[in-house]
Design an enzyme around this catalytic site. Structure first.
Site, PDB file in Angstrom:
ATOM      1  N   ARG A 264      -0.932  -2.013  -5.522  1.00  0.00           N
ATOM      2  CA  ARG A 264      -0.700  -1.907  -4.022  1.00  0.00           C
ATOM      3  C   ARG A 264      -1.448  -1.092  -3.408  1.00  0.00           C
ATOM      4  O   ARG A 264      -2.032  -1.468  -2.319  1.00  0.00           O
ATOM      5  CB  ARG A 264       1.053  -1.246  -3.866  1.00  0.00           C
ATOM      6  CG  ARG A 264       2.087  -2.294  -4.289  1.00  0.00           C
ATOM      7  CD  ARG A 264       3.469  -1.609  -3.757  1.00  0.00           C
ATOM      8  NE  ARG A 264       3.457  -1.901  -2.317  1.00  0.00           N
ATOM      9  CZ  ARG A 264       4.377  -1.293  -1.487  1.00  0.00           C
ATOM     10  NH1 ARG A 264       5.606  -0.698  -2.306  1.00  0.00           N
ATOM     11  NH2 ARG A 264       4.190  -1.327  -0.281  1.00  0.00           N
TER      12      ARG A 264
ATOM     13  N   ASN B 247       6.537   0.528   7.453  1.00  0.00           N
ATOM     14  CA  ASN B 247       5.578   0.439   6.600  1.00  0.00           C
ATOM     15  C   ASN B 247       5.236   1.704   5.976  1.00  0.00           C
ATOM     16  O   ASN B 247       5.217   2.745   6.442  1.00  0.00           O
ATOM     17  CB  ASN B 247       4.260  -0.378   7.338  1.00  0.00           C
ATOM     18  CG  ASN B 247       4.795  -1.404   7.810  1.00  0.00           C
ATOM     19  OD1 ASN B 247       5.652  -2.147   7.026  1.00  0.00           O
ATOM     20  ND2 ASN B 247       4.148  -2.056   8.991  1.00  0.00           N
ATOM     21  N   VAL B 248       4.579   1.652   4.633  1.00  0.00           N
ATOM     22  CA  VAL B 248       4.071   3.015   3.911  1.00  0.00           C
ATOM     23  C   VAL B 248       2.559   2.917   3.910  1.00  0.00           C
ATOM     24  O   VAL B 248       1.864   3.700   3.327  1.00  0.00           O
ATOM     25  CB  VAL B 248       4.940   2.916   2.750  1.00  0.00           C
ATOM     26  CG1 VAL B 248       6.144   3.019   2.954  1.00  0.00           C
ATOM     27  CG2 VAL B 248       4.319   1.756   1.677  1.00  0.00           C
TER      28      VAL B 248
ATOM     29  N   GLY C 202       6.997  -7.432  13.833  1.00  0.00           N
ATOM     30  CA  GLY C 202       6.738  -7.790  12.429  1.00  0.00           C
ATOM     31  C   GLY C 202       8.044  -7.382  11.459  1.00  0.00           C
ATOM     32  O   GLY C 202       7.631  -7.106  10.377  1.00  0.00           O
TER      33      GLY C 202
ATOM     34  N   HIS D 169       9.699   5.290   5.838  1.00  0.00           N
ATOM     35  CA  HIS D 169       9.846   5.022   4.443  1.00  0.00           C
ATOM     36  C   HIS D 169       8.699   5.623   3.662  1.00  0.00           C
ATOM     37  O   HIS D 169       8.508   5.347   2.634  1.00  0.00           O
ATOM     38  CB  HIS D 169       9.987   3.585   4.266  1.00  0.00           C
ATOM     39  CG  HIS D 169      11.022   2.704   4.822  1.00  0.00           C
ATOM     40  ND1 HIS D 169      11.140   1.465   4.956  1.00  0.00           N
ATOM     41  CD2 HIS D 169      12.543   3.209   4.757  1.00  0.00           C
ATOM     42  CE1 HIS D 169      12.304   1.013   5.282  1.00  0.00           C
ATOM     43  NE2 HIS D 169      13.072   2.231   5.294  1.00  0.00           N
TER      44      HIS D 169
ATOM     45  N   CYS E 281       8.266  20.669  -8.723  1.00  0.00           N
ATOM     46  CA  CYS E 281       8.024  21.711  -7.658  1.00  0.00           C
ATOM     47  C   CYS E 281       7.830  21.315  -6.363  1.00  0.00           C
ATOM     48  O   CYS E 281       7.475  22.152  -5.418  1.00  0.00           O
ATOM     49  CB  CYS E 281       6.886  22.581  -8.295  1.00  0.00           C
ATOM     50  SG  CYS E 281       5.184  21.709  -8.357  1.00  0.00           S
TER      51      CYS E 281
END
Length: 243
Positions: free
Chosen positions: A69, A100-101, A185, A117, A128
């Site tokens: 991705r 969206n990421v 979108g 997200h 940690c």
């Protein structure tokens, strides 16, 4: 494109714009959507790739998927819609709340971005919580934390995980102050993210949907514009510029 007089009047009076964006805006940059006919989930089961238990069971597979991705995303560029949203900052207070990421809004230069997200360019140690940016390097094997040896995972919200509450709260606050909320979108059906345009509407915002086809939210908006965001948004900018 001819916009109705009510919308034009709202634009003239508006001070704050909110953009609630989803996979469709990124699809115009060549990033496949999850839910379309060519969506990535048609080829892979999401439960095998995007939840914490799957990561613990098979981190190699999950990381292979996310590297795939990332390659697609890294090769993509912000499109005319992302760039126009940035340009609108010259005329309005603009806030972007995105599902969206891919960080395309950030790469386009938008200042106020609330990533509900997460961001695929960030990573963190599950033990940690040390963060690693997109430039950290690993070869084939699953990356391990330099400090504690824990597994490193992408900083994205997986199935079964909560949204980052501080980000969601900030997004809701911006939604409450928006004069116009653009839904771009996305069908706005994934909750709790989809509460953002609902909140904007409850606080008096004028809702404008920009999608290539009608969605489940179409019946709830004040104006639905069918078309690609990379074409529609520049035309809205032209209206503001008086062209």
């Amino acid at each position: 494109m001819n916009f109705n007089e009510e919308f034009i009047e709202k634009l003239k009076k508006a001070k704050s714009l909110l953009f609630f964006t989803g996979a469709g805006i990124s699809a115009e940059s060549g990033i496949p959507t999850f839910r379309g006919d060519e969506g990535l989930w048609k080829k892979f089961k999401p439960e095998e790739l995007a939840n914490f238990n799957a990561f613990i069971r098979n981190p190699d597979m999950v990381w292979e998927w996310y590297q795939y991705r990332r390659k697609i995303i890294n090769e993509a560029e912000p499109n005319a819609a992302h760039i126009t949203i940035k340009e609108l900052e010259k005329f309005f207070e603009v806030n972007v709340v995105t599902q969206n990421v891919d960080n395309l809004h950030g790469r386009a230069g938008s200042k106020n971005i609330y990533e509900l997200h997460g961001n695929i360019e960030r990573n963190f140690c599950i033990d940690c919580k040390t963060f690693y940016n997109k430039d950290f390097i690993f070869e084939n094997e699953v990356p391990k934390c330099e400090k504690c040896g824990g597994l490193i995972r992408p900083d994205v919200v997986w199935f079964g995980e909560n949204l980052p509450q501080d980000v969601f709260q900030q997004a809701e606050e911006k939604a409450q102050k928006a004069d116009i909320c653009f839904i771009v979108g996305t069908s706005a059906v994934v909750y709790p993210a989809a509460y953002i345009p609902i909140t904007a509407k409850e606080y008096g915002a004028y809702l404008v949907e920009i999608n290539i086809q009608p969605t489940e939210i179409t019946k709830s908006v004040d104006l639905s514009i069918l078309g690609k965001s990379g074409k529609v948004l520049p035309e809205i900018l032209d209206v503001i510029k008086g062209k």
